[in-house]
Write a protein that holds these residues in place. Sequence first.
Motif, PDB file in Angstrom:
ATOM      1  N   TRP A  93      -6.177  13.763  -1.481  1.00  0.00           N
ATOM      2  CA  TRP A  93      -4.902  13.959  -0.776  1.00  0.00           C
ATOM      3  C   TRP A  93      -5.050  14.831   0.458  1.00  0.00           C
ATOM      4  O   TRP A  93      -4.240  14.756   1.380  1.00  0.00           O
TER       5      TRP A  93
ATOM      6  N   GLU B 231       3.765   5.949  -5.280  1.00  0.00           N
ATOM      7  CA  GLU B 231       3.771   6.025  -6.745  1.00  0.00           C
ATOM      8  C   GLU B 231       2.787   7.076  -7.252  1.00  0.00           C
ATOM      9  O   GLU B 231       3.110   7.915  -8.072  1.00  0.00           O
ATOM     10  N   GLU B 232       1.554   6.974  -6.749  1.00  0.00           N
ATOM     11  CA  GLU B 232       0.511   7.851  -7.281  1.00  0.00           C
ATOM     12  C   GLU B 232       0.735   9.292  -6.826  1.00  0.00           C
ATOM     13  O   GLU B 232       0.527  10.229  -7.601  1.00  0.00           O
TER      14      GLU B 232
ATOM     15  N   ASP C 107       3.847   1.510  -1.243  1.00  0.00           N
ATOM     16  CA  ASP C 107       4.393   1.669  -2.596  1.00  0.00           C
ATOM     17  C   ASP C 107       3.372   2.313  -3.526  1.00  0.00           C
ATOM     18  O   ASP C 107       3.694   3.230  -4.283  1.00  0.00           O
ATOM     19  N   ALA C 108       2.141   1.818  -3.458  1.00  0.00           N
ATOM     20  CA  ALA C 108       1.104   2.316  -4.373  1.00  0.00           C
ATOM     21  C   ALA C 108       0.814   3.788  -4.108  1.00  0.00           C
ATOM     22  O   ALA C 108       0.654   4.577  -5.048  1.00  0.00           O
ATOM     23  N   ILE C 109       0.762   4.159  -2.841  1.00  0.00           N
ATOM     24  CA  ILE C 109       0.458   5.557  -2.513  1.00  0.00           C
ATOM     25  C   ILE C 109       1.619   6.461  -2.906  1.00  0.00           C
ATOM     26  O   ILE C 109       1.416   7.537  -3.478  1.00  0.00           O
TER      27      ILE C 109
ATOM     28  N   ARG D 132       3.401  10.706  -8.958  1.00  0.00           N
ATOM     29  CA  ARG D 132       2.896  11.039 -10.278  1.00  0.00           C
ATOM     30  C   ARG D 132       2.176  12.393 -10.254  1.00  0.00           C
ATOM     31  O   ARG D 132       2.384  13.240 -11.115  1.00  0.00           O
TER      32      ARG D 132
ATOM     33  N   LEU E  83       0.847  -1.203   0.000  1.00  0.00           N
ATOM     34  CA  LEU E  83       0.000   0.000   0.000  1.00  0.00           C
ATOM     35  C   LEU E  83       0.880   1.250   0.000  1.00  0.00           C
ATOM     36  O   LEU E  83       0.606   2.219  -0.717  1.00  0.00           O
TER      37      LEU E  83
END
Lengths: 249, 598
Positions: free
Chosen positions: B90, B43-44, B39-41, B47, B37
Amino acid sequence: MKILVPVKRVVDYNVKVRVKADGSGVDVANVKMSMNPFDEIAVEEAVRLKEAGIATEVVAVSAGIGACQETLRAALAIGADRAILIETDAELQPLAVAKLLKAVVGKEQPQLVICGKQAIDDDANQTGQMLAALMGWPQATFASKVAIADGRATVTREIDGGLETLSISLPAVVSTDLRLNEPRYATLPNIMKAKKKPLDVTNPADLGVDVAPRLSTVKVEEPPKRGAGVRVADIAQLVDKLKNEAKVL
Amino acid sequence: MSTYIGPIRDMQFVMKELAGLDEVAALPGNEEVSSDLVDAILEEAGRFATEVLSPLNHSGDQEGARWSEGAVKTASGWKEAYRQFSAAGWTAIAAAPEYGGQGLPKLLSTAVMEMWKSANMAFSLCPMLTGGAIEALMLRGSDEQKSLYLTKMISGEWTGTMNLTEPQAGSDLAAVRTRAEPQGDGSYKLFGQKIFITYGDHDLTDNIIHLVLARLPDAPEGVKGISLFAVPKFLVGADGSLGARNDVHCVSIEHKLGIHASPTCVLAFGDKGGAVGTLVGEANRGLEYMFIMMNEARFAVGMEGLALSERAYQHALGYARERVQGTEAGVRGGGKVAIIRHPDVRRMLMSMKSQTEAMRALAYVVAAATDLAHHHPDPEVRAERQAFVDLMIPVVKGWSTENAIDVASTGVQVHGGMGYIEETGAAQHLRDARITSIYEGTTAIQANDLLGRKVARDGGQAIKAVIASVRQTAAEAGSLDGPAFKAIQNALADAARALEQAVDFVLDTYGTDIKAASAGSVPFLKLLGIVAGGWQMARAAIVARNALASGKEQSSFYQGKIITARFFADHYLSLSAGLSHAVVYGAAGTLDLPEELF
């Protein structure tokens, strides 16, 4: 209708790629990786079709190393329902990927495969076409608009002379161009939900596909550096240079 | 213009291998938190920072926020970016789930916040200040205030501000003069002027909730007579609907050295009959409530120091790889090379890189400690972690922001003459960084807090525990083979000794000669920063070494860690002796000169 969306993990488009010193490829150690931007457009399109009530399920699929799970989670965060990873450390070339996808299509029986027109790392632009050929399905590449109705897809494509509109019967393969849509940013709640969505892992052997490379890379090198400009005296000299040196006229 | 890319690999390393993500994830309430989780957060968020916030950084600086006819217009692109930012959720990352927040741990929200601040510090201040106001209302707001304001502030539909400073009340808030008069119906009317109010007015949202320090008519003099009020820009009906425009107006905005796109407002309360507000918590306890949030706010500003250092580093690194100038020293006939080949450019880049990584390591370790201090089931662990956090907050704030000025200045230097040209963009990071060592308590205020409340008050207990840990890490480094670990061990052991000497001086002098102790307070803060940063870099090197020994992937990342830790040891830990000397022996030179000789 079920939609299958293949996604590829590539070097992030913001990263300035560097060629390995031995010319064997591009240096990807410690480099930021992301979903291929054209694939992101494909996921977005599939999710929009689902939101419009046209598709019922969106399945994302990727082939490659374990870290491709991150790429699949990104697709799930945009709105795909579940994901499949075909895990392998082997180098995958377009034909191998097309064969792997064919095996997944056989199991999943989607009505539509939406894929990126090409990946920004090797720019091959082959996988979607190969998959359509292997399946014997119609294909519509470089889509800038997709409409689904009555078992057919109406696809507007960007071609040199303008726009071409095709009508193809489903099941079919559609590949996305840049202007098809603008992918959304995944929201924080959806990133958290994505974690709970199913992600199945399989491998080429289980799918019965031989992924051995058919092509070998001879050499990778940086494009030649741009030379310094010159000032021309007059139009005549410019035209002459364009004709005889640059050979563009 | 340079594109910012979130340093996600280093963030992951620090969170998972240094700061103890596993321990934080195991805390009650963090059941959903996992490595994937995170990592995913990251990453986004990375971006979003790269694609939406970073492109507006330079244009926002050039255009700035504008004031006209009593209202602020934010720079081009701000409104759409803010809409996307709140739509993506966010604004809610760390806030309480009962009001729509995600309640994610501070360790994670800290890394995400770093990216907003690196990508676009002027933008990031809006959600940051709103976060402070949310925190205040969560802690001390009435049920009615919470239900009226919190959900909309957490979703980002409205923003919040903190109104403390007045022209005569800067670092000394006892001098606040804004008045609040009770109206007999539970509400108050406020009169007065506040300055330096970040995002005090803007066009990003329909409403703004101002939290304002003011005095009641019968309030005692000084700090014990200040209360906190919630004053909305537009009055809010019981059903949440927007009512009349309240009597709080932005009468001008400041023209500043940096953060041009962040409107710094002068707010006038009550020019047309009184600004309607409600009391937050109890009367006369406003400053106390502000202090509860002070740790949070000071930590966040420390993160700005880290974030701008990272941005300046990326900018300078990009230029040093591209800019071809001169030939490589000691290489004959090798042709022209990129300036990264020149030893002093490398030194500058390594100084930027190593300081940035040291700041990140320390800040994230403190963030993780904060999570443990708040949520660990064992009260002893909570108390011990809280003591560490309290000790380190002024260091994260003071040390990181002072470093940022140095790092951003070095970034300009790497660019040579082009660095001095605004179009290049390197100068903006320096201008933006300059405020961070001033607002939310200057470096001297941090250093006084460190000396008085964090070192002298507990008789040096917390800081001596840190010194013991530093020595343990030094010994551990010494047990490993290779010249890098020898250098790290020696530098760290010497630095621990220098720090101990300074601590003993402070403990001896603070009660007997407070002026002598205070004269060395900022060198003391910098000394503790360097030792704490060097300690974390040494830990990182040890972790990296173990990862390499176990044959983990991405070996070049870990090798880089060891080399960077060694650089920090030789170039920064080595300064400890000098700083300690300034603390112990420097007071005479600082204080002896008669005032008329200045």
